[in-house]
Design a protein around this motif. Structure first.
Motif, PDB file in Angstrom:
ATOM      1  N   ARG A  53      52.899 -21.738  -6.414  1.00  0.00           N
ATOM      2  CA  ARG A  53      52.303 -21.381  -7.713  1.00  0.00           C
ATOM      3  C   ARG A  53      53.388 -21.473  -8.784  1.00  0.00           C
ATOM      4  NH1 ARG A  53      49.090 -16.092  -8.519  1.00  0.00           N
ATOM      5  NH2 ARG A  53      49.507 -17.002 -10.555  1.00  0.00           N
ATOM      6  N   ASP A  54      53.042 -22.026  -9.917  1.00  0.00           N
ATOM      7  CA  ASP A  54      54.064 -22.200 -10.963  1.00  0.00           C
ATOM      8  C   ASP A  54      54.705 -20.864 -11.370  1.00  0.00           C
ATOM      9  OD1 ASP A  54      51.820 -21.285 -12.288  1.00  0.00           O
ATOM     10  OD2 ASP A  54      52.097 -22.571 -14.038  1.00  0.00           O
ATOM     11  N   ASP A  55      53.899 -19.805 -11.349  1.00  0.00           N
ATOM     12  CA  ASP A  55      54.424 -18.502 -11.768  1.00  0.00           C
ATOM     13  C   ASP A  55      55.575 -18.015 -10.881  1.00  0.00           C
ATOM     14  OD1 ASP A  55      51.646 -17.302 -13.376  1.00  0.00           O
ATOM     15  OD2 ASP A  55      51.488 -18.953 -11.968  1.00  0.00           O
TER      16      ASP A  55
HETATM   17 ZN    ZN Z   1      50.107 -20.401 -13.346  1.00  0.00          ZN
END
Ligand code: ZN
Ligand code: PRP
Length: 298
Positions: A53-55
């Protein structure tokens, strides 16, 4: 001795995923693409790709789980700016701006609400997945709101009466549009960046990161560049060179059997527009070819 490999985190799915993969492909890095695998081992380059996940990417890079990563500046700011002082997170270094994934973090209100400036947000509820950036912006503007933190689908919060306004990423604007929202304040502009942990790594790792960065530079530099070729009267070479957009000295090549005509070749650092082509023709150029460039290695 085991071979040194580096580990790179990229977004598993979403806005940055495809462009990240295609950047790596243009760098000649080939991997068996399996979206459901956590680690993809590249074939011709000592790189393992981690799809997450990018986060989570800033944290993976900060803690050294991954050596490098591709992430939006928005996520980087939100997740790590608490660790540093001010803008740049202290433990992660931005190596390159990658020129894709452009978006902005904006405050948006329902279209039917009369927006009379930032101060009119005082006392309202704003839904966002970016409480850190939003909070900092509002404090600096001396506006006090109730931040409602949501991890996704922020745009439906006003319709659900969960919030009066939202603060979310805007790219094309179509999400806002289809939810009857209007962008009223931009608080951050963002694009994808290549990041790495700031702490020194073993020299073998550093060497691989350098090698990858140089390949990325080659691809980025090629970007919009074009290679332009044309034939022209030898007497007009100076005029033509003046028209060519910001190029280093073009090559002038003789043409077999034509004493008064030459071929001119040049790298244009930007797209060659129709209007430039028209001016070249007017200056006597013919058989003009404009071709894309894949890589430029300085
Ligand atoms: Zn995201
Ligand atoms: C953002 C944002 C919107 C959408 C806006 O999500 O949350 O849903 O993009 O884009 P538009 O203006 O082109 O409609 P993103 O894809 O970045 O996913 P994430 O924030 O959930 O990771």
């Amino acid at each position: 001795m085991s071979e040194t490999r580096i580990r790179m985190a990229i977004q598993k799915s979403g806005r940055l995923n495809q462009r990240s993969v295609s950047l790596l492909e243009k760098c000649g890095i080939d991997f068996p693409w399996r979206q459901n695998m956590l680690l993809n081992r590249c074939r011709d380059f000592p790189l393992d790709l981690m799809l997450v996940r990018d986060d989570d990417i800033p944290e993976y890079v900060r803690t050294g789980v991954c050596d490098i990563g591709i992430v939006g500046q928005n996520v980087l700011e939100e997740k790590l700016s608490g660790h540093g002082h001010g803008e740049a997170p202290a433990e992660v270094a931005v190596l390159r701006e990658l020129g894709f994934g452009h978006c902005r973090l904006s405050i948006a209100v329902p279209k039917d609400r009369d927006y009379g400036g930032l101060e009119t947000l005082n006392g309202t509820r704003i839904a966002t997945s970016y409480p850190v950036i939003l909070g900092r912006f509002l404090r600096a503007s001396d506006v006090s709101v109730d931040i409602v933190e949501l991890s996704g689908s922020v745009e439906i919060a006003p319709a659900l009466k969960v919030a009066d306004a939202i603060c979310d990423l805007v790219s094309s604007g179509s999400t806002l549009q289809s939810n009857g929202l209007e962008e009223v304040e931009t608080i951050l502009t963002s694009q994808a960046v290549l990041i790495r942990a700031r702490n020194g790594a073993p020299s073998a790792t550093e060497e691989i990161i350098d090698r990858l960065s140089r390949r990325i530079d080659g691809v980025l530099r090629a970007g919009k560049s074009k290679y332009i070729m044309m034939n022209a009267p030898a007497s007009r070479v100076d005029d033509i060179c003046e028209i060519l957009p910001g190029m280093e000295s073009p090559s002038v090549v003789p043409l077999v059997g034509q004493r008064d005509r030459v071929a001119i070749h040049a790298v244009a650092p930007e797209d060659v527009f129709w209007d430039t082509m028209d001016r070249l023709k007017a200056a006597g150029a013919a058989s003009i070819l404009v071709v894309p460039i894949e890589k430029i290695i300085a």
